[in-house]
Enzyme design. Structure first.
Site, PDB file in Angstrom:
ATOM      1  N   ARG A 172     -58.041  78.154 -86.110  1.00  0.00           N
ATOM      2  CA  ARG A 172     -57.481  79.043 -85.096  1.00  0.00           C
ATOM      3  C   ARG A 172     -56.884  78.266 -83.930  1.00  0.00           C
ATOM      4  NH1 ARG A 172     -61.982  81.872 -82.778  1.00  0.00           N
ATOM      5  NH2 ARG A 172     -63.088  80.041 -83.462  1.00  0.00           N
ATOM      6  N   LYS A 203     -81.517  79.466 -87.643  1.00  0.00           N
ATOM      7  CA  LYS A 203     -80.753  80.388 -86.804  1.00  0.00           C
ATOM      8  C   LYS A 203     -81.088  81.827 -87.144  1.00  0.00           C
ATOM      9  CE  LYS A 203     -76.258  79.144 -85.281  1.00  0.00           C
ATOM     10  NZ  LYS A 203     -74.834  78.995 -85.620  1.00  0.00           N
ATOM     11  N   HIS A 223     -61.005  86.360 -90.795  1.00  0.00           N
ATOM     12  CA  HIS A 223     -61.550  85.885 -92.070  1.00  0.00           C
ATOM     13  C   HIS A 223     -60.787  86.498 -93.242  1.00  0.00           C
ATOM     14  CE1 HIS A 223     -65.592  85.466 -89.824  1.00  0.00           C
ATOM     15  NE2 HIS A 223     -65.204  84.238 -90.097  1.00  0.00           N
ATOM     16  N   SER A 250     -66.302  85.555 -84.775  1.00  0.00           N
ATOM     17  CA  SER A 250     -67.538  86.327 -84.969  1.00  0.00           C
ATOM     18  C   SER A 250     -68.399  86.283 -83.722  1.00  0.00           C
ATOM     19  CB  SER A 250     -68.322  85.771 -86.167  1.00  0.00           C
ATOM     20  OG  SER A 250     -67.639  85.996 -87.363  1.00  0.00           O
TER      21      SER A 250
END
Length: 153
Positions: free
Chosen positions: A90, A41, A17, A128
């Site tokens: 990514r 969440k 990040h 993450s």
């Protein structure tokens, strides 16, 4: 003024990040790091912890502003006058996922451009999700997390 948003959960922030932020900040007059709040969440870190962590990581960069938001990301962009949305890529699967979101966002808000920044090869495996899994099993994540963020874990 060129204003951009880099949205994400940042639960926790990773070196990947940080790399995306550092490589994109020079392109804009102001860069918001937006912590998306999903009430459905349960996060690993609280929103407050994530805000504090990101502010600690970027405290020496005056063009960066950290803020949490709820709702559609394009609506948040409009509320902060952001004409650009930064997304890190990514992998090929990231690209396919982000492309679909960018196309939907463009349909909702044609004046907001999505900009993809490709991850440096050394960061392409850092996520993450993987960092949280290592943390859950008391593993050492120091090679994946900025030093300033470690105290928040």
């Amino acid at each position: 003024m060129k204003v951009a948003l880099f949205p994400g959960s940042f639960d926790p922030v990773t070196k990947a990040h940080v790399d995306i932020v550092k490589r994109s900040v020079s392109l804009f007059d102001k860069l918001y790091i937006g912590i998306g709040v999903n009430s459905n969440k349960q996060g690993f870190l609280t929103i407050s912890q994530r805000e504090q962590m990101l502010r600690a990581v970027f405290e020496h960069e005056p063009k960066i502003h950290v803020i949490a938001y709820e709702g559609l990301t394009v609506d948040f962009c409009k509320s902060i006058s952001a004409g650009y949305m930064i997304r890190g890529i990514r992998t090929v699967s990231d690209f396919e996922y982000e492309k679909a979101i960018a196309q939907m966002n463009h349909a909702l808000a044609p004046d907001i451009e999505s900009i993809f920044i490709v991850s440096k090869p050394g960061y392409s495996s850092i996520s993450s999700t993987i960092v949280r899994e290592i943390l859950r099993h008391q593993g050492d994540v120091s090679q994946f997390i900025p030093t300033e963020a470690l105290e928040y874990l």
